[in-house]
Scaffold this motif. Sequence first.
Motif, short mmCIF file in Angstrom:
data_model
loop_
_atom_site.label_atom_id
_atom_site.label_comp_id
_atom_site.label_asym_id
_atom_site.label_seq_id
_atom_site.Cartn_x
_atom_site.Cartn_y
_atom_site.Cartn_z
N HIS A 27 4.77 -2.56 0.61
CA HIS A 27 6.23 -2.58 0.48
C HIS A 27 6.66 -1.13 0.34
O HIS A 27 6.30 -0.47 -0.63
N PRO A 63 10.52 -14.23 9.90
CA PRO A 63 10.28 -13.66 8.57
C PRO A 63 8.79 -13.58 8.28
O PRO A 63 8.03 -14.49 8.64
N HIS A 64 8.37 -12.50 7.65
CA HIS A 64 6.93 -12.31 7.42
C HIS A 64 6.46 -13.24 6.30
O HIS A 64 7.00 -13.21 5.19
N CYS A 120 12.81 2.68 2.51
CA CYS A 120 13.38 2.85 3.84
C CYS A 120 14.63 3.73 3.74
O CYS A 120 14.92 4.30 2.70
N TRP A 168 15.36 -14.41 2.62
CA TRP A 168 14.09 -13.97 3.20
C TRP A 168 13.82 -14.70 4.52
O TRP A 168 13.38 -14.08 5.50
N GLU A 174 0.04 -6.37 2.89
CA GLU A 174 1.09 -5.58 3.54
C GLU A 174 1.85 -4.75 2.51
O GLU A 174 2.34 -5.29 1.51
N ARG A 218 15.28 -13.19 7.74
CA ARG A 218 15.03 -11.77 8.01
C ARG A 218 13.80 -11.60 8.90
O ARG A 218 12.69 -11.47 8.41
N LYS A 227 5.70 -11.73 2.82
CA LYS A 227 6.74 -10.94 2.17
C LYS A 227 7.86 -11.84 1.66
O LYS A 227 9.04 -11.51 1.73
N THR A 270 11.15 -9.91 11.57
CA THR A 270 10.53 -8.60 11.64
C THR A 270 9.51 -8.56 12.77
O THR A 270 8.85 -9.55 13.06
N SER A 271 9.40 -7.40 13.38
CA SER A 271 8.41 -7.22 14.44
C SER A 271 6.99 -7.23 13.90
O SER A 271 6.02 -7.30 14.66
N LEU A 272 6.84 -7.16 12.58
CA LEU A 272 5.52 -7.13 11.97
C LEU A 272 4.91 -8.52 11.82
O LEU A 272 3.72 -8.65 11.52
N SER A 273 5.71 -9.58 12.00
CA SER A 273 5.16 -10.93 11.95
C SER A 273 4.74 -11.38 13.34
O SER A 273 5.23 -10.87 14.35
#
Length: 200
Positions: free
Chosen positions: A150, A88-89, A153, A75, A148, A78, A92, A80-83
């Motif tokens: 889940h 890593p978020h 995908c 984790w 957030e 990994r 998540k 992410t553009s969301l954090s």
Amino acid sequence: MNPSTATVTADPDTRNDEARHRSAEELEAAVWNIRDAPASSGTIQLIVRRPAEDAREVLSEARINADEGIEGDTWNQRGTSLSADGGPHPNKQITIMNSRAAAAVIGPIERWPLAGDQIYADLDIGHEALPAGTQLSVGDAVLEVAVEPHTGCAKYAARFGREALRFVNTGEGRDLRLRGVNCRVIRPGTVRVGDSVSEV
């Protein structure tokens, strides 16, 4: 701690019956059983970590911590553009999937790790049962349900089919969080198959 492990390859091969994609009718027929999952307190059926991309290890027990989620999981590698910082978020760290949903979509328990979640529990994880902010006792650890979502995908669709992706991402499947629920670590601890998952 040396938990027993089994390695599973994330192979989307669907040539045998166990690996075939479920139809929309089969998935819809399973909803009644998924809805009957226990609320407030359930049982861990499977623990999985991802030591590398598309690699899975099934564990009999695992250590949960704030640095990795499940100890030895990737984790924390990994981004992410969301954090906020592209890393890593933080909300998540661990995902929990309803084991009844896993059985309906994926088939036998030996194939559940392909979904990529870390904890599979016989527990109602829907929005109504576990609103964002709910804290869960998971073995010795405490996790907090994140706001957030889940969602499934392209990899999920490749492994389990387009109908499965629609099933978990829309309507009742979304409300019941059939794809799983994101959590962040509040308190580290050890978790074992058979342990309870319950609201704090």
